[in-house]
Design an enzyme around this catalytic site. Sequence first.
Site, PDB file in Angstrom:
ATOM      1  N   ARG A 277       0.833  -1.208   0.000  1.00 44.40           N
ATOM      2  CA  ARG A 277       0.000   0.000   0.000  1.00 44.40           C
ATOM      3  C   ARG A 277       0.866   1.257   0.000  1.00 44.40           C
ATOM      4  NH1 ARG A 277      -5.108   1.838  -1.125  1.00 44.40           N
ATOM      5  NH2 ARG A 277      -5.651   3.592   0.242  1.00 44.40           N
ATOM      6  N   GLU A 372     -12.147 -21.183  27.996  1.00 47.48           N
ATOM      7  CA  GLU A 372     -11.146 -22.053  28.641  1.00 47.48           C
ATOM      8  C   GLU A 372     -10.351 -21.305  29.710  1.00 47.48           C
ATOM      9  OE1 GLU A 372      -9.109 -25.179  26.839  1.00 47.48           O
ATOM     10  OE2 GLU A 372     -10.571 -25.431  25.226  1.00 47.48           O
ATOM     11  N   GLU A 376      -8.647 -13.125  33.420  1.00 42.80           N
ATOM     12  CA  GLU A 376      -8.669 -12.856  34.867  1.00 42.80           C
ATOM     13  C   GLU A 376      -8.439 -14.149  35.653  1.00 42.80           C
ATOM     14  OE1 GLU A 376     -11.001 -11.803  32.643  1.00 42.80           O
ATOM     15  OE2 GLU A 376     -10.276  -9.741  32.584  1.00 42.80           O
TER      16      GLU A 376
END
Length: 392
Positions: A277, A372, A376
Amino acid sequence: MHPIDHPERLAFDIGEDALQIAQTVRDFARERIAPGAAERDRTSEFPMELIPELAEMGLLTMKVSADDGGSGLDNTTYLLTMSAISAACASTAVICASSNLAMSVLGRNASAEQKERWIPPYARGELGPSSFALSEPHCGSDAAALRTSARRDGDDWVLDGGKMWITSGAVAGLHVVFARTDPDAGSRGISCFVVEKGAPGFTIGREEDKMGQRASGTVALHFEGCRVSDANLVGKVGEGYRYALATLAGGRVGIAGLCLGIAERAFELGARYAAERKAFGQTVMDFQNSRFVLADTRTELDAAWLLALRAAKLLDQGKEAAAETSMAKVFATEVADRTVDRMLQLHGGYGYSKEYEIERLYRDNRVTRIYEGSSEIQRLVIGRQIAATYAG
Ligand SMILES: Cc1cc2nc3c(=O)[nH]c(=O)nc-3n(C[C@H](O)[C@H](O)[C@H](O)COP(=O)(O)OP(=O)(O)OC[C@H]3O[C@@H](n4cnc5c(N)ncnc54)[C@H](O)[C@@H]3O)c2cc1C
């Protein structure tokens, strides 16, 4: 660098066998899984047609020993293999992950008769995928608070209650279900059962309309006087929660692999796009900021791989690795989230279009910080070990 492409840059011996298996799975995933991924994301259609091929490659029972009818892969190979599948399609990868969880519970805890009855047909993909059904509508992280009950009635068990967020639940032929057999015994009052498709009193709920991993058939399961034989009780009464946690420890390494596969694909797309780009008369790659972004991301990805490989190796050596598997999962999933975000940014407006794969990767990765064991909960596990080390 991606360990499958550049194992020599790892300074870490992952072994020839692991590498060869991962490369074979990567080639298969690119050829057979990747082409339909965008369409499955659009329609949310479960890739049922891929199940026999995934089975033939041994991807539904990777962690079950060969003696029990599985593929007998170690954790290192599992990590790399999951990344190879998810780089092609995260929905297919999580379908494999949940079948592996369910089959691992059976491989580790079922009787010889039960293993013979269930593992070979599911390893061969004859009866569809299998599911691991622990979470409930009111509890996920605090899974020991589950309420689905199982009471003994003659030679049977009768299950009542419901599960939530069950991957492959829409189509699975077998569900490994955790239910409360003693209301007063907390986590020691949970047992593990196999509930097969069509069991009386068992119904499948509405499919979730999810942000990402949209083709993984996530549903609620309902049990209303659901009757299963005593031969469907896996292992010992009251040990189910322990079985679930032990299996999930290995699962964390698989999810680290799953998110790193998504992130590696995102990195490749972002770097390629930046190199092509043009803006302000130069490529996006030529802006120093883009290189810094790519440099930071590559550094974090390499660190995530090393943590994940360490966790896998510790498990392969039969060592206790609760904190290390948690570190691997929390770090890899958060690095992967930063990766998909940064690579989308490098795409500019095009990154926000469904025409570009990065848009799907951005959505597909988000849930890896949740399921899973959320980030935290992983921090709780790591923190618990630190606190135990420094306890006076
Ligand atoms: C797409 C998808 C697929 C899934 N597949 C399966 C599957 O196949 N089988 C299955 O059994 N489950 C599955 N799950 C469920 C998943 O494991 C749970 O969503 C996850 O464990 C979190 O539980 P919860 O959603 O109930 O959130 P909660 O437990 O209610 O948590 C809400 C928030 O509170 C935080 N939190 C909770 N407890 C603590 C604490 N002690 N300290 C700090 N913060 C805390 C959490 O981290 C979270 O941010 C899936 C979920 C999704 C979204």
